[in-house]
Design a protein around this motif. Structure first.
Motif, PDB file in Angstrom:
ATOM      1  N   SER A 158       3.702  -4.134   6.287  1.00 15.89           N
ATOM      2  CA  SER A 158       2.450  -3.976   7.033  1.00 15.89           C
ATOM      3  C   SER A 158       2.658  -4.193   8.535  1.00 15.89           C
ATOM      4  O   SER A 158       2.131  -3.444   9.354  1.00 15.89           O
ATOM      5  CB  SER A 158       1.364  -4.895   6.481  1.00 15.89           C
ATOM      6  OG  SER A 158       1.688  -6.244   6.673  1.00 15.89           O
ATOM      7  N   TYR A 191       5.825  -7.683   1.692  1.00 17.29           N
ATOM      8  CA  TYR A 191       4.561  -7.048   2.085  1.00 17.29           C
ATOM      9  C   TYR A 191       4.402  -7.066   3.604  1.00 17.29           C
ATOM     10  O   TYR A 191       4.008  -6.069   4.216  1.00 17.29           O
ATOM     11  CB  TYR A 191       3.361  -7.740   1.417  1.00 17.29           C
ATOM     12  CG  TYR A 191       2.104  -6.987   1.728  1.00 17.29           C
ATOM     13  CD1 TYR A 191       1.735  -5.890   0.958  1.00 17.29           C
ATOM     14  CD2 TYR A 191       1.318  -7.306   2.833  1.00 17.29           C
ATOM     15  CE1 TYR A 191       0.612  -5.139   1.258  1.00 17.29           C
ATOM     16  CE2 TYR A 191       0.205  -6.563   3.146  1.00 17.29           C
ATOM     17  CZ  TYR A 191      -0.146  -5.482   2.364  1.00 17.29           C
ATOM     18  OH  TYR A 191      -1.241  -4.729   2.688  1.00 17.29           O
ATOM     19  N   ASN A 244      -6.288  -2.734   4.214  1.00 19.37           N
ATOM     20  CA  ASN A 244      -5.037  -2.835   3.439  1.00 19.37           C
ATOM     21  C   ASN A 244      -5.215  -3.719   2.203  1.00 19.37           C
ATOM     22  O   ASN A 244      -6.154  -4.514   2.133  1.00 19.37           O
ATOM     23  CB  ASN A 244      -3.932  -3.452   4.301  1.00 19.37           C
ATOM     24  CG  ASN A 244      -3.321  -2.443   5.246  1.00 19.37           C
ATOM     25  OD1 ASN A 244      -3.553  -1.247   5.121  1.00 19.37           O
ATOM     26  ND2 ASN A 244      -2.531  -2.935   6.207  1.00 19.37           N
ATOM     27  N   ASN A 245      -4.270  -3.569   1.277  1.00 21.62           N
ATOM     28  CA  ASN A 245      -4.293  -4.374   0.052  1.00 21.62           C
ATOM     29  C   ASN A 245      -4.325  -5.882   0.332  1.00 21.62           C
ATOM     30  O   ASN A 245      -4.871  -6.659  -0.455  1.00 21.62           O
ATOM     31  CB  ASN A 245      -3.061  -4.058  -0.811  1.00 21.62           C
ATOM     32  CG  ASN A 245      -3.179  -2.717  -1.499  1.00 21.62           C
ATOM     33  OD1 ASN A 245      -4.256  -2.117  -1.533  1.00 21.62           O
ATOM     34  ND2 ASN A 245      -2.070  -2.227  -2.051  1.00 21.62           N
ATOM     35  N   GLN A 255      -9.774   2.473   5.714  1.00 18.73           N
ATOM     36  CA  GLN A 255      -9.553   1.629   4.538  1.00 18.73           C
ATOM     37  C   GLN A 255      -8.938   0.305   4.990  1.00 18.73           C
ATOM     38  O   GLN A 255      -8.110   0.284   5.903  1.00 18.73           O
ATOM     39  CB  GLN A 255      -8.516   2.306   3.631  1.00 18.73           C
ATOM     40  CG  GLN A 255      -9.079   3.147   2.547  1.00 18.73           C
ATOM     41  CD  GLN A 255      -9.324   2.322   1.288  1.00 18.73           C
ATOM     42  OE1 GLN A 255      -9.839   1.188   1.339  1.00 18.73           O
ATOM     43  NE2 GLN A 255      -8.976   2.897   0.157  1.00 18.73           N
ATOM     44  N   ASP A 262       0.843  -1.200   0.000  1.00 16.01           N
ATOM     45  CA  ASP A 262       0.000   0.000   0.000  1.00 16.01           C
ATOM     46  C   ASP A 262       0.881   1.255   0.000  1.00 16.01           C
ATOM     47  O   ASP A 262       1.903   1.290   0.700  1.00 16.01           O
ATOM     48  CB  ASP A 262      -0.856   0.035   1.265  1.00 16.01           C
ATOM     49  CG  ASP A 262      -1.680  -1.227   1.455  1.00 16.01           C
ATOM     50  OD1 ASP A 262      -1.075  -2.291   1.717  1.00 16.01           O
ATOM     51  OD2 ASP A 262      -2.899  -1.147   1.332  1.00 16.01           O
TER      52      ASP A 262
END
Lengths: 138, 138, 138, 138, 138, 138
Positions: free
Chosen positions: D86, D82, D33-34, D31, C126
């Motif tokens: 995160s 990733y 997260n991806n 939102q 992101d």
């Protein structure tokens, strides 16, 4: 994205071209993937890897889709970017649809989780499992 | 091989017994494996792991044998002794014969080899592969 | 279980004994673990590893228990038998109880699972996460 | 960076929206997260992974910061890009400052080093460690 | 590509500068690599890692090229992008030519393959191998 | 320690015996190791693995000792018990003495540590390193 490190057909030795030709004929594709163009830097590795892969991935007791799913499971566990891309494409070409990919991912995730649970809790192998383990010689 | 770290049915809480009962009914076995008896030390992990595994390994877009082969491929790549024993047995119960196991091993071996070849040669992903990669958002 | 490969205090050189003495004084134990007796085969590795470990595991911004939990999480992920045994004991000595161990295992399991989900789905980082990533220089 | 592989709220099924709503409410974010948008391609995996993660990461015998540090240690050991992004962000949000991050990294590095030293020297587990190993059933 | 996360010489503390100066003098380079500029965020890790690396990579029973080949083999097996780049360069500087790199890759590939074959077939260690294993204390 | 899973010469097919004979002649040994007796369960894997290994480990741009050290480094990083035993023995036979083994272990340990430091600090590859990376096609 031409690169001195990827050997294109027109710059390849006859030995390398022979491997490229066999890949193209076997897979019925017009171009070999970058993986092979990179291995061509060391022709012996190119020839050996292709002949091994051709033998291992041929249909046998397991069908080509199952073999590609297994290949992808290993590549995702090992986090190999290139291999996820190439074997993801190969698996789809062999018939993997989105539902299958979703279940494949779920199994890979659970296996990586329970592998650590079994290790961390140092679970002793059940006597019943020990006896008929494949390949076990204990 | 009794152990204070493996929770046997007779020493288990009602919460743990309920999970054991569901495992036995689902798998039609008389005993749960040591893996579950170890997880029972932390009942929330036992319940969550069993319900996740039951969901993930149920027949769906992939059949039970294919799922077990994938599970075994991850466990062998990660070198998890217990998991190789338990999922090797589960795969055979689901129909894996020696020829299938031989081909499974061959694919696992090749994937682990080519994963490192692709990484070490730092092969750039082919444009064609990048476009239709499963799950790709690039 | 004496072994020519484990260097006991009485057979150790003055250089090795000095390290053993410092381990015993720092940890307030009467014996050094087999790990150190094995490293003593290469005295430079013994001295360097001990002085590094002593520095790294000293209380600082993170307390000793947290450090041992992190050490154990890495050792379980890597499936290092010896390290699980020694750092499991060290974590308990630093205050880890069974409830903590159960939660530690649950987190390790989930992290190993979601690591593969993130890789296999090739999730793009992101924009918001990219900006404030620790150590990021992109 | 819209992508057909990331399921945005406006394109999501009611089942997926319910998970997104719970993530947003639990984490108090606007939102998701991806990671979640990618898992939404397989709604069963999305729902199961979120409910597992929510349970595992809730405060308990270990506090949220400690859990995030452990998660980050596993993700760095496994080299999941990733997840480093995160969970690095999540750890900082839970209170990790630069000094803590520095010590975390130092411990992860040492553990990965000594894991191989213990394996390569094939260090036998000390009798004293074997007896009180957590989860050991030997 | 300046970054607040990479500590440049002009912004470094005297303690960090001393390490940078020693790296530059030892390696006879004008600039330290980004690796060291990143570690400088935690000066104790910078100092300890450099002094360890300097000791370990010095010529001894193994020559510098052999040490770099081993470093590269581990980094490729672990899929560390930065380390492949930096130790690839170091190995070439120490004398690795393309033929050597090709053979190195071939050995790394085979080792990763046969490691899984040995694990998956659960091959029992030969009595003869067990007896004279390096570091074995069994 | 006879085992139905290890194929002894007297029970082997002519195809398997031919491989065993070539291993014995090439290595000048009287017995093949258990590894080969296990692979013989799948003769195609036995033949392919032996012919690959024979080609890869032959003296070339790298000498046999260097190749064995690299093999051992990978096997220790992957924690493959059997491979550490067999390639430890092979390395000693090729000339590895205790001082070399000590330095090998030190390099393996440092590489595994710094691999995680580079990943966790997300160190960007230096422009200078990117340019001349072996196998790089970027």
């Amino acid at each position: 994205m031409a690169s001195k490190h990827l050997i294109e057909y027109e710059n390849a030795s006859p030995e390398v071209r022979a491997v490229y030709d066999d890949i193209k004929a076997t897979r019925q594709v017009e171009q070999v993937n970058n993986f092979w163009k990179a291995l061509a830097q060391h022709p012996a590795t190119l020839a050996r890897t292709w002949s091994s892969l051709k033998e291992v991935m041929a249909p046998g007791a397991l069908d080509p889709l199952t073999k590609e799913l297994i290949y992808l499971a290993v590549s995702i566990t090992n986090n190999c970017d290139y291999c996820m891309a190439s074997h993801g494409a190969a698996a789809r070409k062999a018939g993997m649809d989105e539902a299958m990919f979703g279940e494949l991912m779920a199994v890979i995730g659970m296996a990586n989780e329970t592998n650590r649970l079994a290790n961390g809790y140092r679970v002793p192998v059940d006597a019943a499992l020990r006896d008929d383990d494949p390949g076990s010689a204990h």
